[in-house]
Design a protein around this motif. Sequence first.
Motif, PDB file in Angstrom:
ATOM      1  N   HIS A  51       0.713  -1.234   0.225  1.00  0.00           N
ATOM      2  CA  HIS A  51      -0.003   0.092   0.068  1.00  0.00           C
ATOM      3  C   HIS A  51       1.052   1.370  -0.166  1.00  0.00           C
ATOM      4  O   HIS A  51       0.424   2.335  -0.580  1.00  0.00           O
ATOM      5  CB  HIS A  51      -1.073  -0.008   1.177  1.00  0.00           C
ATOM      6  N   ARG A  52       2.049   1.120   0.676  1.00  0.00           N
ATOM      7  CA  ARG A  52       2.975   2.388   0.718  1.00  0.00           C
ATOM      8  C   ARG A  52       3.453   2.710  -0.529  1.00  0.00           C
ATOM      9  O   ARG A  52       3.597   3.894  -1.242  1.00  0.00           O
ATOM     10  CB  ARG A  52       3.843   2.313   1.865  1.00  0.00           C
ATOM     11  N   ASP A  55       1.005   4.246  -2.639  1.00  0.00           N
ATOM     12  CA  ASP A  55       0.663   5.853  -2.274  1.00  0.00           C
ATOM     13  C   ASP A  55       1.928   6.493  -3.119  1.00  0.00           C
ATOM     14  O   ASP A  55       1.456   7.485  -3.561  1.00  0.00           O
ATOM     15  CB  ASP A  55       0.623   5.911  -0.896  1.00  0.00           C
ATOM     16  N   GLU A  59       1.714   9.600  -5.405  1.00  0.00           N
ATOM     17  CA  GLU A  59       2.302  10.899  -5.139  1.00  0.00           C
ATOM     18  C   GLU A  59       3.140  11.371  -6.407  1.00  0.00           C
ATOM     19  O   GLU A  59       3.256  12.720  -6.530  1.00  0.00           O
ATOM     20  CB  GLU A  59       3.123  10.877  -3.763  1.00  0.00           C
ATOM     21  N   TYR A 315      -7.702  12.382  -0.638  1.00  0.00           N
ATOM     22  CA  TYR A 315      -7.967  11.860   0.929  1.00  0.00           C
ATOM     23  C   TYR A 315      -9.394  11.857   1.453  1.00  0.00           C
ATOM     24  O   TYR A 315      -9.668  13.125   1.260  1.00  0.00           O
ATOM     25  CB  TYR A 315      -7.086  12.245   1.955  1.00  0.00           C
ATOM     26  N   THR A 355     -11.749   2.919  -2.286  1.00  0.00           N
ATOM     27  CA  THR A 355     -11.185   4.238  -2.729  1.00  0.00           C
ATOM     28  C   THR A 355     -12.455   4.811  -3.422  1.00  0.00           C
ATOM     29  O   THR A 355     -12.791   5.820  -3.619  1.00  0.00           O
ATOM     30  CB  THR A 355      -9.858   4.219  -3.411  1.00  0.00           C
ATOM     31  N   ASP A 629      -7.498   6.651   5.022  1.00  0.00           N
ATOM     32  CA  ASP A 629      -6.941   7.832   4.376  1.00  0.00           C
ATOM     33  C   ASP A 629      -6.327   8.667   5.318  1.00  0.00           C
ATOM     34  O   ASP A 629      -5.308   9.552   5.132  1.00  0.00           O
ATOM     35  CB  ASP A 629      -8.240   8.521   3.576  1.00  0.00           C
ATOM     36  N   ARG A 632      -3.021   7.648   5.924  1.00  0.00           N
ATOM     37  CA  ARG A 632      -2.176   8.002   4.813  1.00  0.00           C
ATOM     38  C   ARG A 632      -1.795   9.547   4.742  1.00  0.00           C
ATOM     39  O   ARG A 632      -0.668   9.737   4.348  1.00  0.00           O
ATOM     40  CB  ARG A 632      -2.854   7.630   3.569  1.00  0.00           C
ATOM     41  N   GLN A 636       2.135  11.101   4.678  1.00  0.00           N
ATOM     42  CA  GLN A 636       2.353  11.700   3.660  1.00  0.00           C
ATOM     43  C   GLN A 636       2.583  13.335   3.588  1.00  0.00           C
ATOM     44  O   GLN A 636       3.829  13.839   3.269  1.00  0.00           O
ATOM     45  CB  GLN A 636       1.436  11.439   2.393  1.00  0.00           C
TER      46      GLN A 636
END
Length: 689
Positions: A51-52, A55, A59, A315, A355, A629, A632, A636
Amino acid sequence: MSSAHWMASSPPQDTVQETAPGNMPKSSLRLSSLPPIFISESHFKDINELHRLEDDVVETGGLLSYNLHEAKIVLTRVLSKKRITMDLRSKDCYTEEVLVVKDISVADTGTDPAAGHKAKRGKLSGEYEDGKKETEESILHEVSTDSENEDEHKPKNRSTKRKRVASSVEQDPNKAYFSNPYIKVLKWEWFTDSQKQDRVLPIEPYLLYQGQIIDKPEDPKTPGKGSSFTARTKTPQSILERARADAENDTSSPVQQRSNRKLGQIGGGRVSAPFQTTPHSKRAALLHQTTSEHDLGQSSDLPEMPPWVQNDVKYACQRSTPADPPNAAFIAQLDKIKLARLLTGDEIGVRAYSTSIAALAAYPHKLSTGREILLLPGCDAKIANLYVEFANYGKIQEAEDAENNEELKVQKLFYNIWGVGATTARDFYKEKGWRDLDDVVEYGWQTLTRVQQIGVKYYDEFLLPIPRSEVEDIAATIHKHAVKLRDAGIQSLVVGGYRRGKEHCGDVDIILSHPEESKTLNIITDIVASLEQESWITHTLLISTKTSDRGQQTLALNSSSTHGHGFDSLDKALVVWQNPHYIPSTSNPSDSKTKNTNPHRRVDIIISPWKTVGCAVMGWSGGTTFQRDLRRYVRQTYDYKFDSSGVRDRKTGDVVDVDGEAGTMEQAERNVFGALGLEFREPWERCTG
């Protein structure tokens, strides 16, 4: 002010000033000009690491896809070509290796070597920097009649464009690879190394496999129409079906032995084919929207997009998501598909649908066209196609198939047992061969955990919805006992679905705290003992004092929670609740052994020290995607770790004070929103699902 805060109160009029997010160093790597990227979950032992990585790709502006038939780049940890092709096939993507590694002819000649493959190009091929526009046109089959667009496609202009491409190919070695329609499988280190160097590295050193997508090959063992075998029983076509057929003839199998004992109740019946969650089905992948917008009662013009869409806010914790969105019927269909993905072990699919559902739930307008969906952060061509199907037929075939699939029906039955997750439900069905609760009791009772045994025992009662009035009565009783054990300074708040405004709840979640830190130390054991003494609690399934054991400090940075909501980070008790006051049977009211007919309820009692109670309330009040989220976003934006027990700086490991000074639990939660640079959202605005 009363010390009892077990119901959500109206927020104060004054709001906390938002603080601007810190200027955290971020990579300048941009992948927005690259084709769609698919990340294979194979060899990722920790799903959070996967998952990271997802992300991080988003990004950098990368177009993340969950459909291999759209993606042109696959990041993987698998190294051998044989395993790579097997991995692709397991996701219903069949390929044949292409020996030509890159295509320089685009730059050197006036012909396009990929022209013959246009029919096989992914829906997102073309100019990837205009990905959403290209996708919209391919999905909805809307052909522009603008004369300027037509001029752009004249032969003389195409020739001119090829000359410009030739120049860029010479400057960018990756252009030669991306000019063809083939799928490229790269070592996942290509992305991480590009991150470190803040530039898109050449893919050639990382290229493991390049293949052309082909149709699924026919099974050579399957008899043809003219075969002499046609008069015999049809041979199962899939591997799973053949395995089932073999298992039926194998009396040594534990599953078959149990089936024989049950006289065919399980093994003797017809077994439905396993549910497939592949991107290709008998229904066409791309659907024309034949129902006119006039018939749907919608204007052909798109409504004004809300600010979070215009600003591409991805998010869920940064936008309002009401409990009754205007597109609830469409979302309900997607929920069925998401549940099927969960039961079949497709964690990536679950995350993708979660999502998309959260974005659709936050969208304030009634959908009228798939073009709207393509504008929403987290929604892609797949969701747009499903909407077109829903608009035309009033349902989605994949959702109907999932709901009617016999295998998934049984797995859902097991999944609804308290203490049984999707993996265990799948194991009950596939490995143990159980088909109903009677099988669980007869053949596996001793193998169940105590929580699962209680879940089976009170299965029907736990599925009964709990009205808000009963939730409030339970909370008031718990609060009363806590005050008796400590003092009137105890505060309590019902969180979970109740606080989000649900009329009926599946369980009761209540947080208790006290401004004096010593008052919450080990109070959970005292509360449970007091409630048990008065027969409110019939079973205590878990008591955790981990917060008290670590001096009520925020969870250490290297610790992790595996159950969501900071499950292991706060003192808590999971109990079975039953109101001991009931009306005896009218047939024999004097009989002291008359059964208590009040239903059993699941209740979670959570204790939070006051210094981090805002994080606890925030961590237990939002929908699942809101909470995901939120973590997250915090990671982030600030490189912090958010947990229901508090916030820590990932770089230093220090505790970050985000609760501030507060007189109530609700105010402490507001302080957390402000400290994290978030606009405060009422609990009923966090209904992301």
